[in-house]
Scaffold this motif. Structure first.
Motif, short mmCIF file in Angstrom:
data_model
loop_
_atom_site.label_atom_id
_atom_site.label_comp_id
_atom_site.label_asym_id
_atom_site.label_seq_id
_atom_site.Cartn_x
_atom_site.Cartn_y
_atom_site.Cartn_z
N THR A 15 0.83 -1.21 0.00
CA THR A 15 0.00 0.00 0.00
C THR A 15 0.86 1.26 0.00
O THR A 15 0.63 2.18 -0.78
CB THR A 15 -0.92 0.00 1.23
N SER A 16 1.85 1.30 0.88
CA SER A 16 2.71 2.49 0.96
C SER A 16 3.50 2.68 -0.34
O SER A 16 3.65 3.81 -0.82
CB SER A 16 3.68 2.35 2.14
N ALA A 17 4.00 1.59 -0.91
CA ALA A 17 4.77 1.69 -2.15
C ALA A 17 3.89 2.18 -3.30
O ALA A 17 4.32 3.02 -4.12
CB ALA A 17 5.38 0.35 -2.50
N ALA A 18 2.66 1.67 -3.38
CA ALA A 18 1.76 2.10 -4.46
C ALA A 18 1.39 3.57 -4.31
O ALA A 18 1.36 4.31 -5.30
CB ALA A 18 0.51 1.23 -4.45
N LEU A 19 1.09 3.99 -3.10
CA LEU A 19 0.78 5.40 -2.86
C LEU A 19 1.97 6.29 -3.20
O LEU A 19 1.83 7.36 -3.80
CB LEU A 19 0.36 5.61 -1.40
N ALA A 20 3.18 5.84 -2.81
CA ALA A 20 4.38 6.62 -3.09
C ALA A 20 4.60 6.76 -4.60
O ALA A 20 4.94 7.85 -5.09
CB ALA A 20 5.59 5.97 -2.43
N TYR A 21 4.42 5.67 -5.34
CA TYR A 21 4.64 5.72 -6.79
C TYR A 21 3.67 6.69 -7.46
O TYR A 21 4.00 7.32 -8.46
CB TYR A 21 4.49 4.32 -7.39
N ALA A 22 2.47 6.81 -6.87
CA ALA A 22 1.47 7.71 -7.44
C ALA A 22 1.79 9.17 -7.17
O ALA A 22 1.18 10.07 -7.78
CB ALA A 22 0.09 7.38 -6.88
N MET A 23 2.74 9.44 -6.27
CA MET A 23 3.00 10.83 -5.86
C MET A 23 4.46 11.24 -6.07
O MET A 23 4.98 12.09 -5.35
CB MET A 23 2.61 11.00 -4.39
N LEU A 24 5.14 10.62 -7.02
CA LEU A 24 6.54 10.97 -7.28
C LEU A 24 6.61 12.29 -8.08
O LEU A 24 6.00 12.42 -9.13
CB LEU A 24 7.23 9.86 -8.07
N LEU B 56 6.35 9.58 3.03
CA LEU B 56 7.80 9.63 3.27
C LEU B 56 8.57 8.98 2.13
O LEU B 56 9.61 9.48 1.70
CB LEU B 56 8.12 8.93 4.60
N LEU B 57 8.06 7.86 1.63
CA LEU B 57 8.73 7.16 0.55
C LEU B 57 8.72 8.00 -0.72
O LEU B 57 9.72 8.08 -1.45
CB LEU B 57 8.07 5.81 0.30
N ALA B 58 7.60 8.66 -0.99
CA ALA B 58 7.50 9.50 -2.19
C ALA B 58 8.43 10.70 -2.08
O ALA B 58 9.15 11.03 -3.04
CB ALA B 58 6.06 9.97 -2.38
N ALA B 59 8.42 11.37 -0.94
CA ALA B 59 9.26 12.55 -0.77
C ALA B 59 10.74 12.19 -0.82
O ALA B 59 11.54 12.86 -1.49
CB ALA B 59 8.93 13.23 0.56
N GLY B 60 11.11 11.12 -0.11
CA GLY B 60 12.52 10.72 -0.09
C GLY B 60 13.03 10.31 -1.46
O GLY B 60 14.13 10.70 -1.88
N THR B 61 12.25 9.53 -2.18
CA THR B 61 12.67 9.07 -3.50
C THR B 61 12.71 10.22 -4.50
O THR B 61 13.59 10.28 -5.37
CB THR B 61 11.72 7.97 -4.01
N SER B 62 11.75 11.13 -4.39
CA SER B 62 11.73 12.27 -5.30
C SER B 62 12.98 13.14 -5.13
O SER B 62 13.50 13.69 -6.11
CB SER B 62 10.48 13.12 -5.05
N LEU B 63 13.47 13.26 -3.90
CA LEU B 63 14.63 14.11 -3.63
C LEU B 63 15.96 13.39 -3.85
O LEU B 63 16.89 13.95 -4.42
CB LEU B 63 14.57 14.63 -2.19
N LEU B 64 16.05 12.15 -3.37
CA LEU B 64 17.33 11.43 -3.35
C LEU B 64 17.45 10.34 -4.40
O LEU B 64 18.51 9.73 -4.55
CB LEU B 64 17.56 10.82 -1.96
N GLY B 65 16.38 10.03 -5.07
CA GLY B 65 16.42 8.95 -6.04
C GLY B 65 16.17 7.60 -5.39
O GLY B 65 15.73 7.51 -4.23
N LEU B 66 16.50 6.54 -6.10
CA LEU B 66 16.23 5.19 -5.60
C LEU B 66 17.07 4.82 -4.39
O LEU B 66 16.78 3.83 -3.71
CB LEU B 66 16.45 4.17 -6.73
N TRP B 67 18.11 5.61 -4.10
CA TRP B 67 18.90 5.35 -2.89
C TRP B 67 18.04 5.52 -1.63
O TRP B 67 18.35 4.95 -0.58
CB TRP B 67 20.10 6.30 -2.82
N ALA B 68 17.00 6.32 -1.73
CA ALA B 68 16.16 6.56 -0.55
C ALA B 68 15.23 5.40 -0.24
O ALA B 68 14.74 5.27 0.89
CB ALA B 68 15.33 7.83 -0.77
N LEU C 54 1.24 7.59 5.80
CA LEU C 54 2.44 8.37 6.12
C LEU C 54 3.69 7.70 5.56
O LEU C 54 4.62 8.38 5.11
CB LEU C 54 2.56 8.54 7.64
N GLY C 55 3.71 6.37 5.58
CA GLY C 55 4.84 5.66 4.97
C GLY C 55 4.95 5.96 3.49
O GLY C 55 6.05 6.15 2.95
N GLY C 56 3.79 6.03 2.81
CA GLY C 56 3.79 6.36 1.40
C GLY C 56 4.28 7.77 1.13
O GLY C 56 5.03 8.01 0.17
#
Length: 427
Positions: free
Chosen positions: A75-84, A214-226, A210-212
């Motif tokens: 769920t968190s991963a899917a939400l994050a991918y929708a908000m990159l 954080l994952l979206a924000a971190g990945t958007s800023l730092l890339g896949l390293w986040a 909230l996990g989604g």
């Protein structure tokens, strides 16, 4: 009706709206697939990474409340991918691509569970995919593709608000669909079902949302390293949820083992406690009780006969209604005292303590007595009149119970029983 027939009937009723949900999910995925094939896939690395997270999350899904699977990582991963949105992506994924990745990854994650014979629920998984699609639509409508994380508070504020709006949209959509399913499957009033779904959304759903974010924000800023950095908290969340689910299963197994002691000793007929509990749960659903009260009601119905073990002789055929009023109330007091010794079932003990009180001298004059006590009283009476070996028809049993309305039985509970039986309830 046998338990297998009942299970089959429940499955058919469940798939009534479930078919619509699954078809809608697959149809949306198919249309999105055609659009994505025409436009091409952007940012393959992100698509594959988040698709793998969603698939793995579906593989390790679990059940907390026996009726709904949970997949925090998926769920968190899917939400994050929708908000990159951000400097790490040259071209953010389109709404169609988000839907395709989520749908395909969900199906891929379910397949190993189905092959291994583990529990899985295509309807709930489809609901998650549809909710994520709604998040992608809302987020894309609010945030243009050229707006992303760049370290500026001017950009950060609308992005954060849009993410929260997207997560809230997913939660509300899922809650509405889930409430509709509960109304169909369990005959629970829609407002009560929606209340329960929103309560779950405010607990487990908040952590996943909230996990989604954080994952979206971190990945958007730092890339896949986040991704590995943010996934660690999600793994801890998954672990905590699974521990809670395991504790619940152990708890339920212990209660059912205690309930079987009366059957082994001959104080109740085989399966009597389970039948009483199933009817009590049906009545509780009809009256719109909260999940916590429903759980206490089920446990109380299962353990309502424990106090009979202190009586000298079993009732013929486990028919406790053949005993005197004094014997039944003494058994209820003893049963409540035994349950209280567990230290964690105090509310259950209170329900059992008053489960043999006549309505006229009990709840009618004392509102502190829980309605669950009246439910157990009516459910047990109906089971003993209609249950295996009793021979009475449902109509005859309802007529007998109707004679005690207002004196022995709570009128509200009896009216609920009429609705439950009228809908075709069978043990």
């Amino acid at each position: 009706m046998t338990s297998q027939d009942a299970a089959g009937d429940l499955g058919v009723r469940r798939m009534g709206s479930g078919v619509v949900i699954v078809v809608a999910g697959l149809g949306l995925g198919l249309v999105s697939g055609v659009l994505t094939a025409r436009e091409g896939v952007s940012e393959w690395a992100f698509a594959l990474t988040f698709g793998a997270l969603i698939a793995i999350g579906e593989m390790v899904q679990f059940y907390v409340d026996r009726t709904r699977n949970r997949a925090p990582i998926a769920t968190s991963a899917a939400l994050a991918y929708a908000m990159l949105r951000g400097p790490s992506l040259e071209t953010p994924p389109s709404v169609a691509q988000i839907i395709v990745v989520t749908t395909l990854a969900t199906m891929i994650g379910i397949c190993p569970r189905a092959i291994a014979g583990l529990r899985w629920d295509i309807v709930v998984s489809s609901r998650r995919a549809l909710s994520v699609a709604c998040t992608a639509l809302v987020f894309s409508a609010v945030i243009p593709t050229d707006l992303g994380w760049n370290g500026s508070w001017r950009h950060a504020a609308p992005l954060c608000l849009a993410m929260l709006l997207g997560v809230l949209t997913a939660g509300i959509v899922d809650a509405l669909v889930g409430a509709g399913q509960s109304t169909e499957m369990e005959n629970k009033p829609f407002p009560a079902a929606l209340r329960d779904e929103l309560t779950v959304m405010g607990q487990i759903g908040m952590a996943m949302g909230l996990g989604g974010v954080l994952l979206a924000a971190g990945t958007s800023l730092l890339g896949l390293w986040a991704v590995p950095l943010v996934v660690v908290p999600l793994l801890l969340t998954q672990f905590a949820f699974r521990r809670f689910a395991s504790a619940q299963r152990t708890y339920r197994t212990t209660v059912r083992s205690m309930a079987r002691s009366t059957e082994i000793a001959g104080f109740s007929s085989p399966g009597q406690n389970a039948r009483t509990a199933s009817l009590a749960v049906a009545i509780g659903n009809d009256l719109g009780l909260t999940p916590a009260r429903m759980e206490a009601l089920e446990y109380a119905a299962l353990l309502s006969g424990v106090g009979q073990l202190a009586l000298a002789d079993p009732s013929p055929g486990g028919a406790s209604l053949l005993r005197t009023r004094e014997e039944r109330q003494r058994a209820a007091e003893i049963g409540a005292a035994v349950i209280e010794r567990s230290g964690v079932l105090d509310h259950v003990a209170e329900i059992v303590r008053h489960s043999n009180d006549p309505y006229r001298h009990g709840r009618a004059n004392d509102s502190s007595i829980p309605v669950e006590s009246g439910i157990v009283n009516v459910a047990l009476a109906y089971e003993q009149l209609v249950g295996e070996g009793s021979g009475q028809s449902p109509d005859k049993a309802m007529e007998s119970i109707g004679l005690g309305i207002g004196a022995e039985y709570d009128p509200v509970v009896v009216e609920s029983l009429r609705r439950v039986v009228g809908r075709g309830f069978r043990f």
